[in-house]
Enzyme design. Sequence first.
Site, PDB file in Angstrom:
ATOM      1  N   LYS A  52       1.007   8.444  -8.789  1.00 25.78           N
ATOM      2  CA  LYS A  52       2.415   7.837  -8.256  1.00 25.78           C
ATOM      3  C   LYS A  52       3.364   8.272  -9.530  1.00 25.78           C
ATOM      4  O   LYS A  52       3.197   9.360 -10.161  1.00 25.78           O
ATOM      5  CB  LYS A  52       2.414   6.422  -7.795  1.00 25.78           C
ATOM      6  CG  LYS A  52       1.087   6.108  -6.960  1.00 25.78           C
ATOM      7  CD  LYS A  52       1.527   4.821  -6.470  1.00 25.78           C
ATOM      8  CE  LYS A  52       0.069   4.506  -5.379  1.00 25.78           C
ATOM      9  NZ  LYS A  52       0.549   3.348  -4.780  1.00 25.78           N
TER      10      LYS A  52
ATOM     11  N   HIS B 115       3.328   9.433   2.288  1.00 23.06           N
ATOM     12  CA  HIS B 115       2.714   8.441   1.744  1.00 23.06           C
ATOM     13  C   HIS B 115       3.820   7.107   2.461  1.00 23.06           C
ATOM     14  O   HIS B 115       4.820   7.293   2.328  1.00 23.06           O
ATOM     15  CB  HIS B 115       2.939   8.490   0.251  1.00 23.06           C
ATOM     16  CG  HIS B 115       1.935   7.375  -0.288  1.00 23.06           C
ATOM     17  ND1 HIS B 115       2.614   6.059  -0.326  1.00 23.06           N
ATOM     18  CD2 HIS B 115       0.691   7.225  -0.621  1.00 23.06           C
ATOM     19  CE1 HIS B 115       1.645   5.199  -1.321  1.00 23.06           C
ATOM     20  NE2 HIS B 115       0.612   5.959  -1.181  1.00 23.06           N
TER      21      HIS B 115
ATOM     22  N   GLU C 203       4.837   4.596   0.665  1.00 21.18           N
ATOM     23  CA  GLU C 203       5.995   4.388  -0.206  1.00 21.18           C
ATOM     24  C   GLU C 203       7.082   5.503  -0.021  1.00 21.18           C
ATOM     25  O   GLU C 203       8.358   4.925  -0.200  1.00 21.18           O
ATOM     26  CB  GLU C 203       5.484   4.483  -1.629  1.00 21.18           C
ATOM     27  CG  GLU C 203       4.634   3.333  -1.996  1.00 21.18           C
ATOM     28  CD  GLU C 203       3.562   3.704  -2.933  1.00 21.18           C
ATOM     29  OE1 GLU C 203       3.489   4.590  -3.822  1.00 21.18           O
ATOM     30  OE2 GLU C 203       2.431   2.815  -3.090  1.00 21.18           O
TER      31      GLU C 203
ATOM     32  N   GLU D  64      -4.129   4.948   5.321  1.00 30.95           N
ATOM     33  CA  GLU D  64      -4.064   3.878   4.447  1.00 30.95           C
ATOM     34  C   GLU D  64      -3.330   2.725   4.951  1.00 30.95           C
ATOM     35  O   GLU D  64      -2.041   2.633   4.905  1.00 30.95           O
ATOM     36  CB  GLU D  64      -3.042   4.430   3.405  1.00 30.95           C
ATOM     37  CG  GLU D  64      -3.679   5.934   2.589  1.00 30.95           C
ATOM     38  CD  GLU D  64      -2.960   5.854   0.942  1.00 30.95           C
ATOM     39  OE1 GLU D  64      -3.707   6.086   0.268  1.00 30.95           O
ATOM     40  OE2 GLU D  64      -1.792   5.793   1.258  1.00 30.95           O
TER      41      GLU D  64
ATOM     42  N   GLY E 227      -2.444  -1.286  -3.186  1.00 27.29           N
ATOM     43  CA  GLY E 227      -2.066  -1.839  -4.586  1.00 27.29           C
ATOM     44  C   GLY E 227      -2.149  -3.457  -4.521  1.00 27.29           C
ATOM     45  O   GLY E 227      -1.337  -4.077  -5.272  1.00 27.29           O
TER      46      GLY E 227
ATOM     47  N   SER F 125      -6.379   0.056  -2.308  1.00 29.92           N
ATOM     48  CA  SER F 125      -7.387  -0.587  -3.231  1.00 29.92           C
ATOM     49  C   SER F 125      -8.896  -0.052  -3.228  1.00 29.92           C
ATOM     50  O   SER F 125      -9.770  -0.905  -3.259  1.00 29.92           O
ATOM     51  CB  SER F 125      -7.530  -2.002  -2.884  1.00 29.92           C
ATOM     52  OG  SER F 125      -6.008  -2.636  -2.972  1.00 29.92           O
TER      53      SER F 125
END
Length: 248
Positions: A10, A93, A95, A165, A171, A211
Amino acid sequence: MRPLIVANWKMNNGIKESLSYMEVFKPIVKDCNADIAICPPFSGISELKKSMKGTNIKIGAQNMHHEDNGAFTGEVSPQFLKELGCEYVIIGHSERRKHFNETDEFINKKLISALNYRLIPILCVGEDMAQRKKHETKRFIKKQLVAGLGKIGGADVRNIVIAYEPIWAIGTGNNATPDQAEDVHLHIRDLLSKIYGKSSTANVRILYGGSMKPENSKELMVMPNINGGLVGGASLDPKKFAEICMNV
Ligand code: PEP
């Protein structure tokens, strides 16, 4: 299938930190039984690539634009990634979907463009907790997968990697259990097989991300359809990431 473990740093690690990371990481993974890729911030790709020379570690990017060049201020093209020696690129992704409003259609353009440049796209899919609670996970993954893969043909699908994911696991320290992950990975494999046929998709690697850490990577990766990992937080520590790579 040979597993693939990918680090997603990231927006972390400047050049100096990246190079000291590599000094710790390289010797531990030199006999690793998995393919390994590190996706640093764009600014570090060139130096990091040099530091990987002669090793079994590959370099990737965290994002790209789909156009070759042009008036897209701040963007990076697949051509430039290729020029820097990138082999992988993370696409879609969560994010980027959330903070930069990336849609499935936009993601599909990137995927096609990455394939044209012989970059291996790692297409990320995953549901949030509200969707999981409403039992919408599989329907949602199907939508993301079908739209993300778009018009890609059977010959190209062999050259992509999928990363499952779950957003609720990214996270948070709360990984999906091996059974929860395998259930979705199997769903993804079945979908791929239905769309493109078994022979084109049997070797498509489906990574788990969310994670993943040394304490849980082994139990996740023994599952039949979990073919590696996409690792965020734990990949920032060279010893932890190396342990995950060596744990396969
Ligand atoms: C990720 O963002 O791709 C990821 C898997 O992050 P983390 O390992 O920190 O959950």
